[in-house]
Design an enzyme around this catalytic site. Sequence first.
Site, PDB file in Angstrom:
ATOM      1  N   HIS A 236      42.875  -3.794  55.545  1.00  0.00           N
ATOM      2  CA  HIS A 236      43.994  -3.803  54.599  1.00  0.00           C
ATOM      3  C   HIS A 236      43.771  -2.697  53.576  1.00  0.00           C
ATOM      4  O   HIS A 236      42.646  -2.531  53.082  1.00  0.00           O
ATOM      5  CB  HIS A 236      44.098  -5.160  53.889  1.00  0.00           C
ATOM      6  CG  HIS A 236      44.336  -6.303  54.821  1.00  0.00           C
ATOM      7  ND1 HIS A 236      43.308  -6.893  55.537  1.00  0.00           N
ATOM      8  CD2 HIS A 236      45.474  -6.943  55.171  1.00  0.00           C
ATOM      9  CE1 HIS A 236      43.819  -7.866  56.288  1.00  0.00           C
ATOM     10  NE2 HIS A 236      45.125  -7.914  56.084  1.00  0.00           N
TER      11      HIS A 236
ATOM     12  N   ASP B  34      46.825  -2.784  57.080  1.00  0.00           N
ATOM     13  CA  ASP B  34      48.020  -3.547  56.736  1.00  0.00           C
ATOM     14  C   ASP B  34      48.308  -3.529  55.239  1.00  0.00           C
ATOM     15  O   ASP B  34      47.402  -3.343  54.410  1.00  0.00           O
ATOM     16  CB  ASP B  34      47.861  -5.011  57.152  1.00  0.00           C
ATOM     17  CG  ASP B  34      48.007  -5.213  58.648  1.00  0.00           C
ATOM     18  OD1 ASP B  34      48.069  -4.213  59.386  1.00  0.00           O
ATOM     19  OD2 ASP B  34      48.042  -6.384  59.078  1.00  0.00           O
TER      20      ASP B  34
END
Length: 275
Positions: free
Chosen positions: A240, A95
């Site tokens: 992430h 992400d």
Amino acid sequence: MLTRRRVLLAGAAALGAAGAAGTAGLLLSGSSHSPARPAPAAGPQARSALKPSAYRLRPLTGDAAPPAQPLPTKVRHAPILRMSGRGNTMLLTFDDGPNPDYTPHILDTLAKYDIRATFFVCGEMADWNRNLLARMADEGHVVGNHTWTHPLLTQLSRGEIRDEIESTSDVIEKAYGQRPLWFRAPYGAWNRDVFQLNAEMGMEPLAWTVDSFDWTTPGTSTIIRRVEHGAAPGVVVLHHDAGGDRSQTVRAVRTYLPRLLDEGYHFTVPRRKYT
């Protein structure tokens, strides 16, 4: 900032728990822990997309080539969190990127082991790093929509939510070669408007099963342990590749991937079939 993060995460967890009650089969429960990120610093004009490779001509997310524009989907009431399929197959997702300091290293590791992953990108980051989206397309990865500015969508109007999502899809299409088929809400905070807009735009909401909590920078070994302990058929792993120092994530992925491959796990991307 920490207090605000606790509030956001608590709200996201409550949303995930509520959504779990109505799930079946592919649907479980979940919440997003993606941290809010500052806007990218001013930089050079984003480079144009690379020439499409053979991967762009192959169906990446189904048995048949996807249509030029995503078809409307059914309105869901909770995000998809587990992948169906046979064998020890897992999904890796990242992400908040792409980030030129970390994403290329992750892509290098994935390429080394011939693994495909899913990147949920933010429009403001994608706009400055279109070359990285082009590389993702060239190397067979899936790019999903993670909004433009990473807001808490449940606090926005329907029009504001649409703007966040549509503007990001526009950038993805220009750099990646097709509009996204998958969406992940920042902080895991979905509501009725988000689900309805996802369906209208032809995107499925995808959350996760295993949270590495790498945004807390807990240490490389901790990230590795969480992923390896959570490894199981059908799970979706959350990482992430932007939003802070992601060097721990880079090192963790580099370490645990060969281990899990040796244990018989396989990695793929989310799949949708078209008729």
